[in-house]
Design an enzyme around this catalytic site. Structure first.
Site, PDB file in Angstrom:
ATOM      1  N   HIS A  68      30.006  29.099  34.075  1.00 12.48           N
ATOM      2  CA  HIS A  68      31.457  28.857  33.976  1.00 12.48           C
ATOM      3  C   HIS A  68      32.017  28.307  35.282  1.00 12.48           C
ATOM      4  O   HIS A  68      31.629  28.722  36.374  1.00 12.48           O
ATOM      5  CB  HIS A  68      32.207  30.095  33.484  1.00 12.48           C
ATOM      6  CG  HIS A  68      32.283  31.279  34.396  1.00 12.48           C
ATOM      7  ND1 HIS A  68      33.283  31.436  35.322  1.00 12.48           N
ATOM      8  CD2 HIS A  68      31.508  32.383  34.511  1.00 12.48           C
ATOM      9  CE1 HIS A  68      33.124  32.592  35.955  1.00 12.48           C
ATOM     10  NE2 HIS A  68      32.043  33.188  35.489  1.00 12.48           N
ATOM     11  N   ASP A 170      31.392  33.650  41.954  1.00 12.90           N
ATOM     12  CA  ASP A 170      31.522  33.840  40.510  1.00 12.90           C
ATOM     13  C   ASP A 170      32.438  32.740  39.991  1.00 12.90           C
ATOM     14  O   ASP A 170      33.649  32.851  40.122  1.00 12.90           O
ATOM     15  CB  ASP A 170      32.090  35.232  40.236  1.00 12.90           C
ATOM     16  CG  ASP A 170      32.323  35.495  38.766  1.00 12.90           C
ATOM     17  OD1 ASP A 170      31.867  34.708  37.929  1.00 12.90           O
ATOM     18  OD2 ASP A 170      32.985  36.522  38.452  1.00 12.90           O
ATOM     19  N   GLU A 203      36.140  31.390  31.142  1.00 14.26           N
ATOM     20  CA  GLU A 203      35.269  32.565  30.978  1.00 14.26           C
ATOM     21  C   GLU A 203      35.970  33.833  31.433  1.00 14.26           C
ATOM     22  O   GLU A 203      35.858  34.884  30.813  1.00 14.26           O
ATOM     23  CB  GLU A 203      33.971  32.373  31.790  1.00 14.26           C
ATOM     24  CG  GLU A 203      32.893  33.418  31.527  1.00 14.26           C
ATOM     25  CD  GLU A 203      32.967  34.652  32.427  1.00 14.26           C
ATOM     26  OE1 GLU A 203      32.175  35.596  32.205  1.00 14.26           O
ATOM     27  OE2 GLU A 203      33.818  34.712  33.345  1.00 14.26           O
ATOM     28  N   GLU A 204      36.713  33.720  32.516  1.00 15.64           N
ATOM     29  CA  GLU A 204      37.296  34.915  33.145  1.00 15.64           C
ATOM     30  C   GLU A 204      38.416  35.534  32.314  1.00 15.64           C
ATOM     31  O   GLU A 204      38.852  36.644  32.595  1.00 15.64           O
ATOM     32  CB  GLU A 204      37.812  34.582  34.552  1.00 15.64           C
ATOM     33  CG  GLU A 204      36.723  34.180  35.544  1.00 15.64           C
ATOM     34  CD  GLU A 204      35.823  35.333  35.982  1.00 15.64           C
ATOM     35  OE1 GLU A 204      36.041  36.468  35.525  1.00 15.64           O
ATOM     36  OE2 GLU A 204      34.896  35.080  36.776  1.00 15.64           O
ATOM     37  N   ASP A 226      25.083  33.421  35.491  1.00 14.78           N
ATOM     38  CA  ASP A 226      26.294  34.021  36.052  1.00 14.78           C
ATOM     39  C   ASP A 226      25.893  34.939  37.200  1.00 14.78           C
ATOM     40  O   ASP A 226      24.706  35.187  37.430  1.00 14.78           O
ATOM     41  CB  ASP A 226      27.049  34.802  34.959  1.00 14.78           C
ATOM     42  CG  ASP A 226      28.562  34.827  35.190  1.00 14.78           C
ATOM     43  OD1 ASP A 226      28.998  34.863  36.365  1.00 14.78           O
ATOM     44  OD2 ASP A 226      29.311  34.824  34.203  1.00 14.78           O
ATOM     45  N   HIS A 313      34.423  39.529  42.405  1.00 14.24           N
ATOM     46  CA  HIS A 313      35.885  39.488  42.246  1.00 14.24           C
ATOM     47  C   HIS A 313      36.598  39.984  43.509  1.00 14.24           C
ATOM     48  O   HIS A 313      37.610  40.691  43.437  1.00 14.24           O
ATOM     49  CB  HIS A 313      36.357  40.245  40.996  1.00 14.24           C
ATOM     50  CG  HIS A 313      36.021  39.521  39.726  1.00 14.24           C
ATOM     51  ND1 HIS A 313      36.604  39.808  38.504  1.00 14.24           N
ATOM     52  CD2 HIS A 313      35.171  38.489  39.484  1.00 14.24           C
ATOM     53  CE1 HIS A 313      36.107  38.990  37.574  1.00 14.24           C
ATOM     54  NE2 HIS A 313      35.229  38.181  38.155  1.00 14.24           N
TER      55      HIS A 313
HETATM   56 CO    CO Z   1      33.937  36.909  36.961  1.00 16.25          CO
HETATM   57 ZN    ZN Z   2      31.245  35.001  36.126  1.00 12.23          ZN
END
Ligand code: CO
Ligand code: ZN
Length: 337
Positions: A68, A170, A203-204, A226, A313
């Protein structure tokens, strides 16, 4: 540093620099399109903002690899009379995660993230977070930013040797792996499956892009690339065996998918053939694009190859370049027809 590792770092830097909060992936999509165009046979995008690049193979299978390209960030919900922005999270993170950081908007505007003081020791929420654009009036703020604009933590990369810390590992670390994989398989002459490389959107906010891409492309197998959490930092909970720098992981399950056993075993066999160390991963929270791909059409076999990442994150997401290079090697082997 080997040429392979150096190329991975340069690609990583190029994809980390470009903002692309969920739903605002246009800039990162065009950056990646320019990077992969010389190495693929077809390239297209769809209504959700996915970027789809196809490298035709000689094998019978069509394998979708999904990384992503969207990232977590803020969306502006209000601008007050002094020009302060109220901002809410897009994607999963708490009110303290980005306090004290600079964020950038797609148009280049920048602001400082801060949070209102605690009142009577009460818990603070996202409603206490604000962005300071360095202006003094609403009109000045509105000249830079509108309600609905999104912002992400400004690019900043710290190279610690093999380990690299930056926001947005990410999932741009996986985007870099997928780009380097496309380069490698376009030039080594091996017989392979057709690769449908999807740089997915949104995606998030709930694995939204990968599902429609899978429905349209009808792959025989879908593999998400990922980041995943690690269990190797002080007092980390929950207990998890994955370590940074010990190789990419083959996911067994997370909260969005249980890896199809044949895919899991195929990935493990590929790691062994490639001589790449791998880790078995069980993640007790979160999910990847594999969860969305698996449940499209009549069901699609899926797996996930993860990059161990500390502090997911946060503004200091940390990955290992060696893990990234090894993930690309593992996948190149898996695709051999
Ligand atoms: Co994420
Ligand atoms: Zn991710």
């Amino acid at each position: 540093m080997s040429a392979e590792t150096k190329a991975m770092l340069e690609t990583l830097r190029s994809v980390l620099e470009v903002p692309g909060v969920s739903g605002s992936e246009e800039n990162i999509a065009s950056t990646i399109a320019d990077m992969v165009r010389p190495y693929v046979d077809e390239i297209r995008s769809d209504a959700l903002g996915n970027l789809i690049a196809v490298k035709k193979g000689t094998g019978l299978r069509r394998v979708m690899l999904s990384a992503h390209m969207d990232q977590i960030g803020f969306v502006v919900t209000d601008i007050d009379d002094e020009g302060f922005l109220s901002a809410h999270n897009v994607g999963g993170f708490g009110p303290e995660a980005f306090v004290g950081k600079i964020v950038s908007f797609n148009n280049g505007a920048r602001g400082a993230v801060y949070i209102r003081p605690k009142k009577d020791g009460a818990e603070r929420s996202m409603y206490d977070v604000y962005i300071d654009l360095g202006v003094t009036t609403k009109a000045e703020a509105e000249a830079k930013v509108q309600v609905g604009d999104t912002a992400c933590v400004a690019f900043q990369l710290t190279d610690m040797g093999d380990r690299i810390a930056a926001p947005t590992m990410d999932d741009r670390a996986a985007c870099a792996v997928l780009i380097e994989l496309l380069k490698a398989i376009s030039s080594d002459g091996a017989a392979r499956d057709t690769v449908i490389a999807v740089f997915s959107s949104q995606e998030e906010v709930g694995l939204r892009g990968a599902g429609t891409a899978a429905a349209a492309e009808e792959p025989d197998v879908g593999i998400a690339i990922d980041v995943t959490a690690t269990g190797d930092t002080p007092d980390v909970k929950p207990k998890m065996s994955v370590k940074l720098g010990s190789g990419p992981t083959v996911k067994i399950m997370d909260r969005a998918s249980i890896t199809t056993p044949s895919v899991r075993e195929g990935l493990i066999a590929a790691a062994k053939r490639a001589g790449v160390p791998y880790q078995r991963e069980v993640l007790t929270f979160g999910g990847t694009d594999a969860g969305a791909i698996q449940r499209t059409r009549g069901g699609i076999p899926v797996g996930t190859v993860s990059l161990p990442c500390r502090y997911v994150h946060s503004p200091v997401e940390m990955v290992s370049l060696t893990d990234m290079v090894q993930a690309a090697r593992l996948l190149a082997e898996y695709l051999k027809a």
